[in-house]
Design a protein around this motif. Structure first.
Motif, mmCIF file in Angstrom:
data_model
loop_
_atom_site.group_PDB
_atom_site.id
_atom_site.type_symbol
_atom_site.label_atom_id
_atom_site.label_comp_id
_atom_site.label_asym_id
_atom_site.label_seq_id
_atom_site.Cartn_x
_atom_site.Cartn_y
_atom_site.Cartn_z
ATOM 1 N N LYS A 111 -5.495 -5.998 12.941
ATOM 2 C CA LYS A 111 -4.181 -5.374 12.802
ATOM 3 C C LYS A 111 -3.278 -6.088 11.805
ATOM 4 O O LYS A 111 -2.229 -5.556 11.439
ATOM 5 C CB LYS A 111 -3.513 -5.288 14.179
ATOM 6 C CG LYS A 111 -4.310 -4.405 15.143
ATOM 7 C CD LYS A 111 -3.623 -4.179 16.460
ATOM 8 C CE LYS A 111 -4.474 -3.282 17.354
ATOM 9 N NZ LYS A 111 -3.813 -2.968 18.644
ATOM 10 N N ILE A 112 -3.699 -7.253 11.362
ATOM 11 C CA ILE A 112 -2.946 -7.913 10.287
ATOM 12 C C ILE A 112 -3.057 -7.119 8.990
ATOM 13 O O ILE A 112 -2.316 -7.350 8.035
ATOM 14 C CB ILE A 112 -3.451 -9.356 10.091
ATOM 15 C CG1 ILE A 112 -2.348 -10.217 9.456
ATOM 16 C CG2 ILE A 112 -4.714 -9.398 9.265
ATOM 17 C CD1 ILE A 112 -2.669 -11.689 9.472
ATOM 18 N N ILE A 113 -3.964 -6.153 8.979
ATOM 19 C CA ILE A 113 -4.141 -5.280 7.823
ATOM 20 C C ILE A 113 -2.852 -4.547 7.469
ATOM 21 O O ILE A 113 -2.600 -4.236 6.298
ATOM 22 C CB ILE A 113 -5.283 -4.264 8.112
ATOM 23 C CG1 ILE A 113 -5.730 -3.574 6.846
ATOM 24 C CG2 ILE A 113 -4.845 -3.217 9.122
ATOM 25 C CD1 ILE A 113 -6.922 -2.648 7.052
ATOM 26 N N TYR A 114 -2.009 -4.301 8.481
ATOM 27 C CA TYR A 114 -0.783 -3.524 8.252
ATOM 28 C C TYR A 114 0.300 -4.329 7.546
ATOM 29 O O TYR A 114 1.315 -3.763 7.136
ATOM 30 C CB TYR A 114 -0.271 -2.969 9.581
ATOM 31 C CG TYR A 114 -1.267 -2.049 10.238
ATOM 32 C CD1 TYR A 114 -1.590 -0.829 9.669
ATOM 33 C CD2 TYR A 114 -1.940 -2.425 11.401
ATOM 34 C CE1 TYR A 114 -2.528 0.003 10.231
ATOM 35 C CE2 TYR A 114 -2.889 -1.607 11.974
ATOM 36 C CZ TYR A 114 -3.179 -0.390 11.382
ATOM 37 O OH TYR A 114 -4.134 0.428 11.946
ATOM 38 N N VAL A 115 0.091 -5.613 7.399
ATOM 39 C CA VAL A 115 0.994 -6.443 6.594
ATOM 40 C C VAL A 115 0.279 -6.926 5.332
ATOM 41 O O VAL A 115 0.830 -6.863 4.234
ATOM 42 C CB VAL A 115 1.509 -7.645 7.407
ATOM 43 C CG1 VAL A 115 2.381 -8.547 6.535
ATOM 44 C CG2 VAL A 115 2.291 -7.176 8.623
ATOM 45 N N HIS A 116 -0.958 -7.378 5.508
ATOM 46 C CA HIS A 116 -1.691 -7.995 4.394
ATOM 47 C C HIS A 116 -1.969 -7.003 3.268
ATOM 48 O O HIS A 116 -1.682 -7.302 2.093
ATOM 49 C CB HIS A 116 -3.007 -8.580 4.914
ATOM 50 C CG HIS A 116 -3.878 -9.131 3.831
ATOM 51 N ND1 HIS A 116 -3.575 -10.311 3.167
ATOM 52 C CD2 HIS A 116 -5.041 -8.670 3.280
ATOM 53 C CE1 HIS A 116 -4.504 -10.556 2.271
ATOM 54 N NE2 HIS A 116 -5.404 -9.575 2.306
ATOM 55 N N VAL A 117 -2.513 -5.857 3.589
ATOM 56 C CA VAL A 117 -2.903 -4.909 2.547
ATOM 57 C C VAL A 117 -1.689 -4.354 1.791
ATOM 58 O O VAL A 117 -1.683 -4.363 0.551
ATOM 59 C CB VAL A 117 -3.767 -3.775 3.138
ATOM 60 C CG1 VAL A 117 -3.993 -2.672 2.102
ATOM 61 C CG2 VAL A 117 -5.107 -4.330 3.616
ATOM 62 N N PRO A 118 -0.640 -3.869 2.483
ATOM 63 C CA PRO A 118 0.527 -3.393 1.714
ATOM 64 C C PRO A 118 1.173 -4.489 0.869
ATOM 65 O O PRO A 118 1.600 -4.237 -0.263
ATOM 66 C CB PRO A 118 1.488 -2.899 2.803
ATOM 67 C CG PRO A 118 0.627 -2.581 3.967
ATOM 68 C CD PRO A 118 -0.470 -3.596 3.922
ATOM 69 N N ALA A 119 1.251 -5.715 1.410
ATOM 70 C CA ALA A 119 1.851 -6.811 0.642
ATOM 71 C C ALA A 119 1.024 -7.111 -0.606
ATOM 72 O O ALA A 119 1.578 -7.335 -1.688
ATOM 73 C CB ALA A 119 1.966 -8.059 1.513
ATOM 74 N N ALA A 120 -0.293 -7.121 -0.461
ATOM 75 C CA ALA A 120 -1.169 -7.403 -1.607
ATOM 76 C C ALA A 120 -1.049 -6.313 -2.667
ATOM 77 O O ALA A 120 -0.980 -6.605 -3.871
ATOM 78 C CB ALA A 120 -2.618 -7.540 -1.137
ATOM 79 N N ILE A 121 -1.042 -5.069 -2.238
ATOM 80 C CA ILE A 121 -0.923 -3.959 -3.191
ATOM 81 C C ILE A 121 0.412 -4.010 -3.922
ATOM 82 O O ILE A 121 0.492 -3.837 -5.143
ATOM 83 C CB ILE A 121 -1.109 -2.617 -2.469
ATOM 84 C CG1 ILE A 121 -2.562 -2.465 -2.006
ATOM 85 C CG2 ILE A 121 -0.725 -1.447 -3.382
ATOM 86 C CD1 ILE A 121 -2.830 -1.225 -1.180
ATOM 87 N N MET A 122 1.489 -4.271 -3.190
ATOM 88 C CA MET A 122 2.799 -4.310 -3.814
ATOM 89 C C MET A 122 2.968 -5.544 -4.700
ATOM 90 O O MET A 122 3.717 -5.499 -5.680
ATOM 91 C CB MET A 122 3.896 -4.268 -2.751
ATOM 92 C CG MET A 122 4.005 -2.939 -2.016
ATOM 93 S SD MET A 122 4.014 -1.502 -3.125
ATOM 94 C CE MET A 122 5.380 -1.897 -4.221
ATOM 95 N N ALA A 123 2.306 -6.638 -4.377
ATOM 96 C CA ALA A 123 2.363 -7.831 -5.228
ATOM 97 C C ALA A 123 1.818 -7.514 -6.619
ATOM 98 O O ALA A 123 2.391 -7.937 -7.637
ATOM 99 C CB ALA A 123 1.574 -8.966 -4.593
#
Length: 244
Positions: free
Chosen positions: A54-66
């Protein structure tokens, strides 16, 4: 295109962004609340990764937006170089700290996610390494803005740095295609149905990703407005000094 360039006028930008900000702020809050609550509390645990997935809901959007933040900085920097519109240069400057925070969040959550999955907090994986270099480019970009006193010269130099750093932004996105090695998994969001995550995780992730996108837009608008006001204040102070 002529109507688009109207927003390079600081007064036009300030008026339009003042009207737009309440709406994008509201959309940001709605998307983040719905996506994160749905993802963290109403999705099942993964059969392999358990609740850590469930950390995917922070990690993936943050990485994409970075990555997208740096690409946005590249576009606005090129507009500055070609058209010499100050709002575009200030928008790039405003986006840098936001992109840096997204990159830091992606690195931190990636370490938290990777430790139970890989048995280590860090691995010199191609994607992780390129992401770390991207983070350093963010720091260098902001430092260069502060180091150069003349704002136009600073905008010119940071535009060149942004062009160079874009190589690592692209590598961060497609590292797994360039090098067929490393621990990092493949793309979480993919047009390939076999690689894409299950729908039960996909729907809240897309909503959260939209929330991060609108969050970036909101913060950049606020910060660009602040940069324009700071530029005006410096001009007024300079005029007063000359008059004295």
């Amino acid at each position: 295109m002529s109507s688009l360039w109207e927003y390079a006028n600081p007064r036009k930008f300030m008026a339009t962004s003042a009207w737009l900000l309440p709406w994008v702020t509201a959309i940001t809050v709605i998307c983040l609340v719905v996506g994160l609550v749905w993802g963290f509390f109403f999705t099942p645990n993964d059969f392999r990764q358990g609740s850590t997935v469930k950390i995917i809901y922070v990690h993936v959007p943050a990485a994409i937006m970075a990555i997208n933040a740096w690409l946005m900085m590249l576009v606005t920097s090129l507009i500055w170089v070609i058209r010499r519109h100050h709002v575009s240069a200030l928008a790039a400057k405003a986006a840098a700290p936001v992109g840096m925070i997204f990159t830091l969040i992606a690195l931190f959550t990636g370490a938290v996610w990777g430790q139970p999955m890989w048995g280590t907090w860090w691995e010199w994986d191609p994607r992780l390494t390129s992401f770390l270099i991207l983070f350093l480019f963010y720091l260098g970009y902001m430092a260069l803005w502060e180091a150069v006193e003349n704002p136009d010269s600073a905008a010119d130099l940071t535009s060149v740095l942004c062009l160079v750093g874009s190589v690592f932004a692209i590598i961060s996105r497609y590292a797994l295609l360039f090098w067929n090695q490393g621990l990092h998994q493949g793309a979480t969001l993919s047009l390939d149905a076999e690689e894409n995550i299950a729908d039960v995780f996909w729907y809240p992730l897309v909503i959260t990703l939209a929330g991060f996108g609108f969050l970036f837009l909101t913060l950049v608008l606020y910060r660009t407005r602040t940069e324009i006001r700071a530029r005006r204040l410096k001009a007024l102070i300079a005029q007063e000094r000359m008059a004295a």
